[in-house]
Design a protein around this motif. Structure first.
Motif, PDB file in Angstrom:
ATOM      1  N   THR A   6       0.742  -1.291  -0.094  1.00 47.14           N
ATOM      2  CA  THR A   6       0.138  -0.019   0.142  1.00 47.14           C
ATOM      3  C   THR A   6       0.740   1.262   0.025  1.00 47.14           C
ATOM      4  O   THR A   6       0.216   2.443  -0.024  1.00 47.14           O
ATOM      5  CB  THR A   6      -0.881   0.028   1.317  1.00 47.14           C
ATOM      6  N   PHE A   7       2.126   1.215  -0.122  1.00 45.28           N
ATOM      7  CA  PHE A   7       2.854   2.337  -0.008  1.00 45.28           C
ATOM      8  C   PHE A   7       2.979   3.093  -1.372  1.00 45.28           C
ATOM      9  O   PHE A   7       3.253   2.717  -2.033  1.00 45.28           O
ATOM     10  CB  PHE A   7       4.575   1.877   0.191  1.00 45.28           C
ATOM     11  N   CYS A   8       2.541   4.287  -0.971  1.00 45.18           N
ATOM     12  CA  CYS A   8       2.559   5.515  -2.019  1.00 45.18           C
ATOM     13  C   CYS A   8       2.968   6.616  -1.754  1.00 45.18           C
ATOM     14  O   CYS A   8       2.703   7.876  -2.220  1.00 45.18           O
ATOM     15  CB  CYS A   8       1.186   5.557  -2.910  1.00 45.18           C
ATOM     16  N   GLY A   9       3.909   6.710  -0.691  1.00 47.12           N
ATOM     17  CA  GLY A   9       4.569   7.909  -0.122  1.00 47.12           C
ATOM     18  C   GLY A   9       4.016   8.533   1.061  1.00 47.12           C
ATOM     19  O   GLY A   9       2.824   7.723   1.441  1.00 47.12           O
ATOM     20  N   CYS A  10       4.014   9.753   1.455  1.00 44.75           N
ATOM     21  CA  CYS A  10       3.673  10.014   2.511  1.00 44.75           C
ATOM     22  C   CYS A  10       2.403  10.953   2.590  1.00 44.75           C
ATOM     23  O   CYS A  10       2.431  11.947   1.530  1.00 44.75           O
ATOM     24  CB  CYS A  10       4.674  10.952   3.423  1.00 44.75           C
ATOM     25  N   MET A  11       1.134  10.654   2.850  1.00 42.28           N
ATOM     26  CA  MET A  11      -0.141  11.085   2.483  1.00 42.28           C
ATOM     27  C   MET A  11       0.046  12.550   3.010  1.00 42.28           C
ATOM     28  O   MET A  11      -0.783  13.436   2.657  1.00 42.28           O
ATOM     29  CB  MET A  11      -1.604  10.297   3.148  1.00 42.28           C
ATOM     30  N   PHE A  12       0.751  12.948   4.074  1.00 40.84           N
ATOM     31  CA  PHE A  12       0.583  14.376   4.859  1.00 40.84           C
ATOM     32  C   PHE A  12       1.411  15.054   3.919  1.00 40.84           C
ATOM     33  O   PHE A  12       1.123  16.186   3.789  1.00 40.84           O
ATOM     34  CB  PHE A  12       1.256  13.987   6.289  1.00 40.84           C
ATOM     35  N   ALA A  13       2.453  14.737   3.369  1.00 40.70           N
ATOM     36  CA  ALA A  13       3.467  15.408   2.445  1.00 40.70           C
ATOM     37  C   ALA A  13       2.430  15.863   1.384  1.00 40.70           C
ATOM     38  O   ALA A  13       2.494  16.733   0.667  1.00 40.70           O
ATOM     39  CB  ALA A  13       4.676  14.800   2.258  1.00 40.70           C
ATOM     40  N   HIS A  14       1.794  14.851   0.507  1.00 44.18           N
ATOM     41  CA  HIS A  14       0.913  14.807  -0.575  1.00 44.18           C
ATOM     42  C   HIS A  14      -0.248  16.103  -0.314  1.00 44.18           C
ATOM     43  O   HIS A  14      -0.531  16.836  -0.923  1.00 44.18           O
ATOM     44  CB  HIS A  14       0.395  13.568  -0.968  1.00 44.18           C
ATOM     45  N   ALA A  15      -0.633  15.728   0.994  1.00 46.31           N
ATOM     46  CA  ALA A  15      -1.977  16.772   1.234  1.00 46.31           C
ATOM     47  C   ALA A  15      -1.257  18.239   1.212  1.00 46.31           C
ATOM     48  O   ALA A  15      -1.951  19.305   0.788  1.00 46.31           O
ATOM     49  CB  ALA A  15      -2.414  16.333   2.612  1.00 46.31           C
ATOM     50  N   HIS A  50      -3.816  21.655   5.405  1.00 47.39           N
ATOM     51  CA  HIS A  50      -2.152  21.875   5.548  1.00 47.39           C
ATOM     52  C   HIS A  50      -1.784  21.830   6.938  1.00 47.39           C
ATOM     53  O   HIS A  50      -0.707  21.115   7.358  1.00 47.39           O
ATOM     54  CB  HIS A  50      -1.904  23.317   4.953  1.00 47.39           C
ATOM     55  N   GLU A  51      -2.587  22.484   7.935  1.00 43.98           N
ATOM     56  CA  GLU A  51      -2.343  22.429   9.190  1.00 43.98           C
ATOM     57  C   GLU A  51      -2.240  20.927   9.828  1.00 43.98           C
ATOM     58  O   GLU A  51      -1.523  20.499  10.568  1.00 43.98           O
ATOM     59  CB  GLU A  51      -3.468  23.205  10.100  1.00 43.98           C
ATOM     60  N   ILE A  52      -3.098  20.030   9.614  1.00 42.28           N
ATOM     61  CA  ILE A  52      -3.055  18.872   9.778  1.00 42.28           C
ATOM     62  C   ILE A  52      -1.502  18.205   9.546  1.00 42.28           C
ATOM     63  O   ILE A  52      -1.009  17.233  10.257  1.00 42.28           O
ATOM     64  CB  ILE A  52      -4.236  17.940   9.377  1.00 42.28           C
ATOM     65  N   SER A  53      -1.391  18.406   8.389  1.00 37.77           N
ATOM     66  CA  SER A  53       0.094  17.734   7.982  1.00 37.77           C
ATOM     67  C   SER A  53       1.246  18.387   8.560  1.00 37.77           C
ATOM     68  O   SER A  53       1.934  17.674   8.892  1.00 37.77           O
ATOM     69  CB  SER A  53       0.156  18.239   6.266  1.00 37.77           C
ATOM     70  N   VAL A  54       1.207  19.655   8.932  1.00 41.54           N
ATOM     71  CA  VAL A  54       2.028  20.449   9.812  1.00 41.54           C
ATOM     72  C   VAL A  54       1.880  19.732  11.231  1.00 41.54           C
ATOM     73  O   VAL A  54       3.012  19.148  11.508  1.00 41.54           O
ATOM     74  CB  VAL A  54       2.149  21.677   9.814  1.00 41.54           C
ATOM     75  N   GLN A  55       1.065  19.404  11.751  1.00 45.07           N
ATOM     76  CA  GLN A  55       0.707  18.868  12.814  1.00 45.07           C
ATOM     77  C   GLN A  55       1.400  17.394  13.123  1.00 45.07           C
ATOM     78  O   GLN A  55       1.990  16.995  14.008  1.00 45.07           O
ATOM     79  CB  GLN A  55      -0.775  18.805  13.610  1.00 45.07           C
ATOM     80  N   GLN A  56       1.175  16.422  12.073  1.00 43.21           N
ATOM     81  CA  GLN A  56       1.677  15.279  11.843  1.00 43.21           C
ATOM     82  C   GLN A  56       3.357  15.148  11.827  1.00 43.21           C
ATOM     83  O   GLN A  56       3.878  14.523  12.672  1.00 43.21           O
ATOM     84  CB  GLN A  56       1.243  14.559  10.573  1.00 43.21           C
ATOM     85  N   LYS A  57       3.809  16.219  11.268  1.00 39.65           N
ATOM     86  CA  LYS A  57       5.084  16.152  11.217  1.00 39.65           C
ATOM     87  C   LYS A  57       5.885  16.676  12.468  1.00 39.65           C
ATOM     88  O   LYS A  57       6.975  16.350  12.972  1.00 39.65           O
ATOM     89  CB  LYS A  57       5.877  17.046  10.053  1.00 39.65           C
ATOM     90  N   ALA A  58       5.242  17.668  12.916  1.00 37.02           N
ATOM     91  CA  ALA A  58       5.499  18.084  14.182  1.00 37.02           C
ATOM     92  C   ALA A  58       5.504  17.191  15.473  1.00 37.02           C
ATOM     93  O   ALA A  58       6.274  16.645  16.309  1.00 37.02           O
ATOM     94  CB  ALA A  58       4.968  19.069  14.834  1.00 37.02           C
ATOM     95  N   GLY A  59       4.450  16.209  15.420  1.00 31.70           N
ATOM     96  CA  GLY A  59       4.162  15.082  16.109  1.00 31.70           C
ATOM     97  C   GLY A  59       5.411  13.889  16.147  1.00 31.70           C
ATOM     98  O   GLY A  59       5.976  13.431  17.343  1.00 31.70           O
ATOM     99  N   LEU A  60       5.807  13.681  14.688  1.00 32.25           N
ATOM    100  CA  LEU A  60       6.661  13.007  14.646  1.00 32.25           C
ATOM    101  C   LEU A  60       8.186  13.316  15.138  1.00 32.25           C
ATOM    102  O   LEU A  60       8.643  12.430  15.621  1.00 32.25           O
ATOM    103  CB  LEU A  60       6.781  12.552  12.906  1.00 32.25           C
ATOM    104  N   THR A  61       8.507  14.525  14.768  1.00 29.73           N
ATOM    105  CA  THR A  61       9.604  15.571  15.401  1.00 29.73           C
ATOM    106  C   THR A  61       9.812  15.048  17.089  1.00 29.73           C
ATOM    107  O   THR A  61      10.637  14.864  17.264  1.00 29.73           O
ATOM    108  CB  THR A  61       9.824  16.864  14.645  1.00 29.73           C
ATOM    109  N   GLN A  62       8.521  15.518  17.439  1.00 32.63           N
ATOM    110  CA  GLN A  62       8.582  15.335  19.102  1.00 32.63           C
ATOM    111  C   GLN A  62       8.729  13.958  19.419  1.00 32.63           C
ATOM    112  O   GLN A  62       9.342  13.694  20.373  1.00 32.63           O
ATOM    113  CB  GLN A  62       7.236  15.996  19.498  1.00 32.63           C
ATOM    114  N   PHE A  63       8.321  13.028  18.838  1.00 30.42           N
ATOM    115  CA  PHE A  63       8.307  11.481  18.931  1.00 30.42           C
ATOM    116  C   PHE A  63       9.958  11.103  19.063  1.00 30.42           C
ATOM    117  O   PHE A  63      10.194  10.651  19.970  1.00 30.42           O
ATOM    118  CB  PHE A  63       7.469  10.739  18.097  1.00 30.42           C
TER     119      PHE A  63
END
Length: 126
Positions: A32-41, A53-66
């Motif tokens: 099912t891999f087709c890239g990062c849906m958050f980056a696409h969004a 766009h804000e949800i995508s930013v939040q996802q990357k911020a969450g991954l960074t914090q993790f």
């Protein structure tokens, strides 16, 4: 399996960090891999005021914090804050390398680069 659950199976912070890269390796190899849906969004909805766009930013911020929380068990907190966004950039680059260039070893390459960052002297980040 969620990234959090996958990483939780490791017994040291360094092993947990490596599991982040292993999770990506497994994701890259999935049917099912087709890239990062958050980056696409974020690319499709580039208006920074847009909720998508804000949800995508939040996802990357969450991954960074993790990743920063994991790194805090390996390096001093200030260095963890510097390294975490770099680790995310390595993962983002690996994601694109697989999606665009079919680089099967992209996650392993990113992990080798991550280990090099961990081994770099603190002065390299000043």
């Amino acid at each position: 399996m969620s990234l959090d659950a996958f990483v939780a199976g490791a017994d040291t912070p360094l092993a947990r960090l490596e599991r982040v890269f292993d999770w990506h390796r497994d994701w890259f190899a999935s049917d099912t891999f087709c890239g990062c849906m958050f980056a696409h969004a974020a690319a499709e909805f580039a208006d920074k005021g847009c909720s998508i766009h804000e949800i995508s930013v939040q996802q990357k911020a969450g991954l960074t914090q993790f990743i920063e929380r994991i790194l805090a068990g390996i390096v001093p907190a200030a260095r963890a804050g510097i390294l975490a966004p770099m680790m995310v950039m390595l993962l983002d680059g690996a994601t694109l390398a697989v999606q665009i260039s079919s680089r099967a070893n992209a996650a392993a390459d990113a992990w080798r680069a991550a280990r090099a960052l961990l081994a770099a002297p603190s002065e390299a980040f000043a």
